[in-house]
Design a protein around this motif. Sequence first.
Motif, mmCIF file in Angstrom:
data_model
loop_
_atom_site.group_PDB
_atom_site.id
_atom_site.type_symbol
_atom_site.label_atom_id
_atom_site.label_comp_id
_atom_site.label_asym_id
_atom_site.label_seq_id
_atom_site.Cartn_x
_atom_site.Cartn_y
_atom_site.Cartn_z
ATOM 1 N N THR A 201 111.759 97.543 20.630
ATOM 2 C CA THR A 201 112.015 98.854 21.243
ATOM 3 C C THR A 201 110.750 99.427 21.871
ATOM 4 O O THR A 201 110.774 99.939 23.006
ATOM 5 C CB THR A 201 112.572 99.828 20.186
ATOM 6 N N LYS A 202 109.638 99.319 21.140
ATOM 7 C CA LYS A 202 108.371 99.847 21.658
ATOM 8 C C LYS A 202 107.939 99.086 22.911
ATOM 9 O O LYS A 202 107.420 99.684 23.874
ATOM 10 C CB LYS A 202 107.289 99.741 20.579
ATOM 11 N N MET A 203 108.141 97.783 22.901
ATOM 12 C CA MET A 203 107.736 96.983 24.063
ATOM 13 C C MET A 203 108.600 97.324 25.279
ATOM 14 O O MET A 203 108.108 97.379 26.424
ATOM 15 C CB MET A 203 107.846 95.500 23.732
ATOM 16 N N GLU A 204 109.894 97.541 25.067
ATOM 17 C CA GLU A 204 110.762 97.933 26.175
ATOM 18 C C GLU A 204 110.344 99.288 26.745
ATOM 19 O O GLU A 204 110.320 99.488 27.980
ATOM 20 C CB GLU A 204 112.210 97.973 25.711
ATOM 21 N N MET A 205 109.997 100.212 25.845
ATOM 22 C CA MET A 205 109.534 101.519 26.306
ATOM 23 C C MET A 205 108.228 101.395 27.082
ATOM 24 O O MET A 205 108.031 102.072 28.114
ATOM 25 C CB MET A 205 109.353 102.459 25.111
ATOM 26 N N ALA A 206 107.321 100.511 26.603
ATOM 27 C CA ALA A 206 106.047 100.310 27.312
ATOM 28 C C ALA A 206 106.290 99.701 28.683
ATOM 29 O O ALA A 206 105.628 100.076 29.679
ATOM 30 C CB ALA A 206 105.131 99.416 26.484
ATOM 31 N N ALA A 207 107.249 98.768 28.775
ATOM 32 C CA ALA A 207 107.562 98.159 30.078
ATOM 33 C C ALA A 207 108.121 99.192 31.048
ATOM 34 O O ALA A 207 107.789 99.196 32.244
ATOM 35 C CB ALA A 207 108.551 97.019 29.878
#
Length: 742
Positions: A303-309
């Motif tokens: 989830t955090k990586m998707e938000m960062a992307a």
Amino acid sequence: MATLSDDYMINEHDIPYEEELLRNPYSLRSWLRYVDHKRNGTLAELCFIYERAIKELPGSYKLWKQYLDLRRLKLSGMSPARFKAQYASVNSCYERALVLLNKMPRIWLDYLSFLTTQPFLTSTRRTFDRALRALPVTQHSRIWDLYLTFAEAAGGETAIRVLRRYLKLEPSHIETYVDMLIKLERFDEAAVKLVSVVNDNRFVSIRGKSQYQIWQDLCELVVEHCSDIKNLQVEPIIRSGIKRFTDQVGMLYCRLAMYWIKMGQLEKARDIFEEGVTGVATVRDFTAIFDAYAEFEEEMITTKMEMAAEREESGGKDEDEDLDLDLRLLRFERLMDRRPFLVNDVLLRQNPNNVMEWEKRVALWGDNRSKVVETYTQAVQTIHPKKSHGKLHELWVHFARFYEDGGDLDSARSIFDRAVKVNFKTVNDLAEVWCEYAEMETRHDDFDRALDVMGRATSVPKIPGVHPKQINFHDESLPVQQRVFKSLKLWSFYIDLEESVGTLESTKDVYDKVMDLRIANPQVIVNFATFLEEHEYFEESFKVYERGIELFGWPIAFELWNIYLQRFLKRYGGEKIERARDLFEQALDKCPPKYAKPIFLMFGKFEEENGLARHAMRIYERATKSVADEDRLEMFEFYAAKAVESFGVVSAREIYESAIESLPDKDVRIVCLKYADLERKLGEIDRARAIYGYASQFFDPRVQPEFWQTWHDFEVKHGNEDTFKEMLRIKRSVQAQFPSAI
């Protein structure tokens, strides 16, 4: 009976029935026959007859039942909304019937069943209530079956209230009530009811569910609908389940963590996961919690990586979020690295005395010396020596070896000094520790210290009122430290060490101590004697053999005598003949027949080489009487062969005759054949024939035809007609003496 307006419903065929009713207006049979007569008539005609009948007989159940069934059947398949008047008319009939038949459950059931097809919830519910008030309690179950069906179809508050009333009659149906609450999304009330059920140890599920299954339903409910639960504290409920259902701890921890995840408290959920993986006692529970924990962390990172992307695509950047993502990645990596340690913790919680798991934990730390020392220290402090699973002494040895490999010999010695004070399961475990202690000293060429260690290990303990010889090696009531001095393994290592680095006298002293303690085995005796022989202490080595023979007795003495006699003869040969003879006589004295043969053969060979042949023959003759029964034939054959070799063929006659007299029948057969063959070779045909005649009594012609064939060939070659006939006569006679062959 009939009015003018009703005359049109009566025709000339009805007159006999009408006349009978005039005579007997209260006869049920008459009315029923009239009804049967009009069964093919119109509904109005039938209703006309029934109405007149029930007016005369208003309390007749049979009339009312048939009338109501008829009216209800005619409305079957018709819409209550379109034919409202007809349905109301039937309802009125039922109400009239119940004035006098209100104790008849069948009437009530038919009426209630009919009402449930109509769109009048309130009146139907009130009618159900009237039925329950009118009928006795014993009949209520029949009403409630229909009432519950109606309530379920009605739904809403009506269903809830009906089920609440029903529970007062049948508390065991609370599961149905809970299902209804869940169906109506009244999750909080459903959870409260389930809590009351799981807290009632006397509750028995009508659906066959166990207490754990009901508890599982409760946990699933409060977790899935956690936002709707207002009157319960969910965490204490699940924690009480963790304490109560110890075989399902993993699943309950996962549900508790899921509850906090759904409540949005992720750090609280992580704390629950940590508590679970560090507290459960089975690998199955640990695996369930760890997998859920890892999946939780993975989802958070994803989830955090998707938000960062998404932020990168929009051109924005949040350093705090990036730092949080890095921390989560590090946390996840550390979690996966901790897995082997956490599994090891679980196994050690199951059995803290499992030596193998402590060894695995040491291996997990690898080159982390401080953690290895900490683990070893914790292990030796935790493990109960008498309850240890595995080789506890090896754990101590490995602990000391760890310091030794690091060059810290003083610490290694300190570990060994602690280890030898541990009350191990067996004496051999302590002996192994002492031996490893001494071996460590020898590896570092400190032989004096190694000898000192073994001296300490084999020192005899001083127990008030108990002589060392009275201490039993296998007495479990005594600590192993008081019994280790009788360990042959320990003494054997001490002997090897003394032979390698000690002096002759010190080695002899150690051997003597072993002999004095009476723990030596035959191998120790042979080793001691060999050691003395290598140092040319021959007489002392012979005394060791004699001590061993006295110590063990037969049959072990047989092996010792064999070695003793061989080494004595090798040393002195023919120099000390009388002493050798005395030794042989001592060996044969009280010698069991089973072991006598090799000693007699050795004795006889000695006399042949160093004495007189006559003496050897006397020894062989003694042997034929003293050896075991299974060896006597072989001994006689050997004796005969030696006699022929020394004194000629004729000397064997006396030996063969003696053998025939003393041996059993199965051996006599063999001796007789050899004896006869000897006489034949000497040309003594008559003597050979006489031997065949004597031997014939032992040979059944049907079982041992070879003997008779041999005698037959002998007579053909050396006999005449008379001797041949005599042989045949003897054969027939012998065959008659033996039982017939089967």
